[in-house]
Design a protein around this motif. Sequence first.
Motif, PDB file in Angstrom:
ATOM      1  N   VAL A  11      54.401  45.758  31.290  1.00  0.00           N
ATOM      2  CA  VAL A  11      54.578  45.179  29.947  1.00  0.00           C
ATOM      3  C   VAL A  11      53.710  43.940  29.804  1.00  0.00           C
ATOM      4  O   VAL A  11      52.992  43.775  28.812  1.00  0.00           O
ATOM      5  CB  VAL A  11      56.062  44.823  29.686  1.00  0.00           C
ATOM      6  N   ASN A  12      53.761  43.068  30.802  1.00  0.00           N
ATOM      7  CA  ASN A  12      52.968  41.841  30.739  1.00  0.00           C
ATOM      8  C   ASN A  12      51.476  42.140  30.736  1.00  0.00           C
ATOM      9  O   ASN A  12      50.704  41.472  30.034  1.00  0.00           O
ATOM     10  CB  ASN A  12      53.342  40.906  31.885  1.00  0.00           C
ATOM     11  N   SER A  13      51.038  43.135  31.474  1.00  0.00           N
ATOM     12  CA  SER A  13      49.622  43.512  31.488  1.00  0.00           C
ATOM     13  C   SER A  13      49.194  44.038  30.125  1.00  0.00           C
ATOM     14  O   SER A  13      48.108  43.717  29.637  1.00  0.00           O
ATOM     15  CB  SER A  13      49.356  44.564  32.568  1.00  0.00           C
ATOM     16  N   ALA A  14      50.037  44.848  29.499  1.00  0.00           N
ATOM     17  CA  ALA A  14      49.718  45.374  28.173  1.00  0.00           C
ATOM     18  C   ALA A  14      49.643  44.252  27.148  1.00  0.00           C
ATOM     19  O   ALA A  14      48.733  44.228  26.305  1.00  0.00           O
ATOM     20  CB  ALA A  14      50.746  46.420  27.753  1.00  0.00           C
ATOM     21  N   ARG A  15      50.548  43.322  27.235  1.00  0.00           N
ATOM     22  CA  ARG A  15      50.534  42.196  26.295  1.00  0.00           C
ATOM     23  C   ARG A  15      49.325  41.302  26.531  1.00  0.00           C
ATOM     24  O   ARG A  15      48.716  40.797  25.590  1.00  0.00           O
ATOM     25  CB  ARG A  15      51.838  41.414  26.392  1.00  0.00           C
ATOM     26  N   THR A  16      48.939  41.123  27.796  1.00  0.00           N
ATOM     27  CA  THR A  16      47.747  40.337  28.116  1.00  0.00           C
ATOM     28  C   THR A  16      46.499  41.026  27.575  1.00  0.00           C
ATOM     29  O   THR A  16      45.602  40.381  27.024  1.00  0.00           O
ATOM     30  CB  THR A  16      47.635  40.127  29.638  1.00  0.00           C
ATOM     31  N   THR A  17      46.436  42.345  27.723  1.00  0.00           N
ATOM     32  CA  THR A  17      45.302  43.110  27.190  1.00  0.00           C
ATOM     33  C   THR A  17      45.245  42.964  25.674  1.00  0.00           C
ATOM     34  O   THR A  17      44.169  42.754  25.107  1.00  0.00           O
ATOM     35  CB  THR A  17      45.417  44.598  27.596  1.00  0.00           C
ATOM     36  N   TYR A  18      46.385  43.054  25.017  1.00  0.00           N
ATOM     37  CA  TYR A  18      46.429  42.874  23.565  1.00  0.00           C
ATOM     38  C   TYR A  18      45.912  41.495  23.175  1.00  0.00           C
ATOM     39  O   TYR A  18      45.082  41.352  22.276  1.00  0.00           O
ATOM     40  CB  TYR A  18      47.850  43.078  23.034  1.00  0.00           C
ATOM     41  N   ARG A  19      46.389  40.446  23.868  1.00  0.00           N
ATOM     42  CA  ARG A  19      45.947  39.080  23.560  1.00  0.00           C
ATOM     43  C   ARG A  19      44.438  38.934  23.754  1.00  0.00           C
ATOM     44  O   ARG A  19      43.763  38.323  22.937  1.00  0.00           O
ATOM     45  CB  ARG A  19      46.671  38.065  24.434  1.00  0.00           C
ATOM     46  N   ARG A  20      43.926  39.498  24.845  1.00  0.00           N
ATOM     47  CA  ARG A  20      42.491  39.405  25.123  1.00  0.00           C
ATOM     48  C   ARG A  20      41.702  40.109  24.011  1.00  0.00           C
ATOM     49  O   ARG A  20      40.718  39.573  23.503  1.00  0.00           O
ATOM     50  CB  ARG A  20      42.176  40.015  26.486  1.00  0.00           C
ATOM     51  N   MET A  21      42.147  41.289  23.606  1.00  0.00           N
ATOM     52  CA  MET A  21      41.453  42.023  22.542  1.00  0.00           C
ATOM     53  C   MET A  21      41.532  41.255  21.224  1.00  0.00           C
ATOM     54  O   MET A  21      40.548  41.186  20.482  1.00  0.00           O
ATOM     55  CB  MET A  21      42.063  43.418  22.380  1.00  0.00           C
ATOM     56  N   LYS A  22      42.665  40.670  20.962  1.00  0.00           N
ATOM     57  CA  LYS A  22      42.844  39.909  19.727  1.00  0.00           C
ATOM     58  C   LYS A  22      41.912  38.701  19.710  1.00  0.00           C
ATOM     59  O   LYS A  22      41.275  38.414  18.695  1.00  0.00           O
ATOM     60  CB  LYS A  22      44.302  39.450  19.616  1.00  0.00           C
ATOM     61  N   ASN A  23      41.792  38.011  20.842  1.00  0.00           N
ATOM     62  CA  ASN A  23      40.924  36.838  20.918  1.00  0.00           C
ATOM     63  C   ASN A  23      39.449  37.202  20.852  1.00  0.00           C
ATOM     64  O   ASN A  23      38.635  36.396  20.405  1.00  0.00           O
ATOM     65  CB  ASN A  23      41.209  36.045  22.194  1.00  0.00           C
ATOM     66  N   GLN A  24      39.089  38.397  21.301  1.00  0.00           N
ATOM     67  CA  GLN A  24      37.699  38.829  21.277  1.00  0.00           C
ATOM     68  C   GLN A  24      37.299  39.420  19.931  1.00  0.00           C
ATOM     69  O   GLN A  24      36.114  39.559  19.648  1.00  0.00           O
ATOM     70  CB  GLN A  24      37.441  39.870  22.370  1.00  0.00           C
ATOM     71  N   ALA A  25      38.276  39.785  19.123  1.00  0.00           N
ATOM     72  CA  ALA A  25      37.977  40.414  17.837  1.00  0.00           C
ATOM     73  C   ALA A  25      37.272  39.420  16.932  1.00  0.00           C
ATOM     74  O   ALA A  25      37.649  38.254  16.837  1.00  0.00           O
ATOM     75  CB  ALA A  25      39.259  40.903  17.176  1.00  0.00           C
ATOM     76  N   VAL A  26      36.242  39.895  16.284  1.00  0.00           N
ATOM     77  CA  VAL A  26      35.495  39.074  15.337  1.00  0.00           C
ATOM     78  C   VAL A  26      35.731  39.664  13.960  1.00  0.00           C
ATOM     79  O   VAL A  26      35.324  40.801  13.696  1.00  0.00           O
ATOM     80  CB  VAL A  26      33.985  39.075  15.674  1.00  0.00           C
ATOM     81  N   PRO A  27      36.408  38.914  13.089  1.00  0.00           N
ATOM     82  CA  PRO A  27      36.668  39.471  11.762  1.00  0.00           C
ATOM     83  C   PRO A  27      35.363  39.641  10.980  1.00  0.00           C
ATOM     84  O   PRO A  27      34.439  38.850  11.113  1.00  0.00           O
ATOM     85  CB  PRO A  27      37.582  38.443  11.099  1.00  0.00           C
ATOM     86  N   ALA A  28      35.322  40.688  10.193  1.00  0.00           N
ATOM     87  CA  ALA A  28      34.170  40.920   9.328  1.00  0.00           C
ATOM     88  C   ALA A  28      34.150  39.871   8.229  1.00  0.00           C
ATOM     89  O   ALA A  28      35.196  39.388   7.802  1.00  0.00           O
ATOM     90  CB  ALA A  28      34.251  42.314   8.724  1.00  0.00           C
ATOM     91  N   ASP A  29      32.976  39.516   7.784  1.00  0.00           N
ATOM     92  CA  ASP A  29      32.826  38.546   6.716  1.00  0.00           C
ATOM     93  C   ASP A  29      33.059  39.257   5.385  1.00  0.00           C
ATOM     94  O   ASP A  29      32.253  40.089   4.967  1.00  0.00           O
ATOM     95  CB  ASP A  29      31.432  37.930   6.762  1.00  0.00           C
ATOM     96  N   PRO A  30      34.178  38.949   4.700  1.00  0.00           N
ATOM     97  CA  PRO A  30      34.450  39.641   3.442  1.00  0.00           C
ATOM     98  C   PRO A  30      33.400  39.329   2.380  1.00  0.00           C
ATOM     99  O   PRO A  30      33.242  40.068   1.430  1.00  0.00           O
ATOM    100  CB  PRO A  30      35.828  39.148   3.010  1.00  0.00           C
ATOM    101  N   GLN A  31      32.636  38.237   2.530  1.00  0.00           N
ATOM    102  CA  GLN A  31      31.613  37.871   1.556  1.00  0.00           C
ATOM    103  C   GLN A  31      30.307  38.633   1.787  1.00  0.00           C
ATOM    104  O   GLN A  31      29.474  38.704   0.906  1.00  0.00           O
ATOM    105  CB  GLN A  31      31.332  36.356   1.628  1.00  0.00           C
ATOM    106  N   ALA A  32      30.149  39.176   3.006  1.00  0.00           N
ATOM    107  CA  ALA A  32      28.914  39.893   3.317  1.00  0.00           C
ATOM    108  C   ALA A  32      28.858  41.201   2.541  1.00  0.00           C
ATOM    109  O   ALA A  32      29.880  41.757   2.146  1.00  0.00           O
ATOM    110  CB  ALA A  32      28.825  40.173   4.816  1.00  0.00           C
TER     111      ALA A  32
END
Length: 192
Positions: free
Chosen positions: A85-106
């Motif tokens: 469970v902790n590994s899955a949550r850590t993976t989720y956090r890492r993916m969330k922190n690495q995600a780059v939101p798209a620029d809605p103005q682009a």
Amino acid sequence: MGAPEAYDADQIDDLARRAQDGDRPALEELLTAVRPRALRVCQGVLPHSADAEDACQEALINIAGKIGGWGRRGRFTTWMHAVAVNSARTTYRRMKNQAVPADPQAEGGGSLERPDPRTTSVIAGTRLDLLEAMETLEREHPQVVEPLLLRDVYGLPYDEIAALVGAPLGTIKAQIHHGRRLARELLRGGVE
């Protein structure tokens, strides 16, 4: 190559004891035996199969590296469950922190509105609302997160959770009850 042999809880506990005592072949066999269970745990948190596979691999590495942390008081699979469970949550956090939101103005950029968890079905493919709620609870009420996940997401019995986290049964029940109330408010958007 056939399917791996199914192991019962006693056999897994025996392998884990031998692995803790330094038996390298027992550790390899143990990791093979618990991999399907660890993957199911990770899939319960991360619905995308590649993400769940990454989290499972991390869980197996953590199990191998931290096997000394299993106190032999309860079943090894209960301890392994918490590690996964902790590994899955850590993976989720890492993916969330690495995600780059798209620029809605682009040009061609779309809206990044978050789906309303009250109208978005978990069955439709996302557990992001639950994961976000757990992230918030972990910051604000860390003592309730692990017992709540182990009980309500993974269905472990109260007594196993109490043994795993080293707390009295009544405390665990109270933490889970409190965690449920807080999670409901977060999922409804009532607490920020």
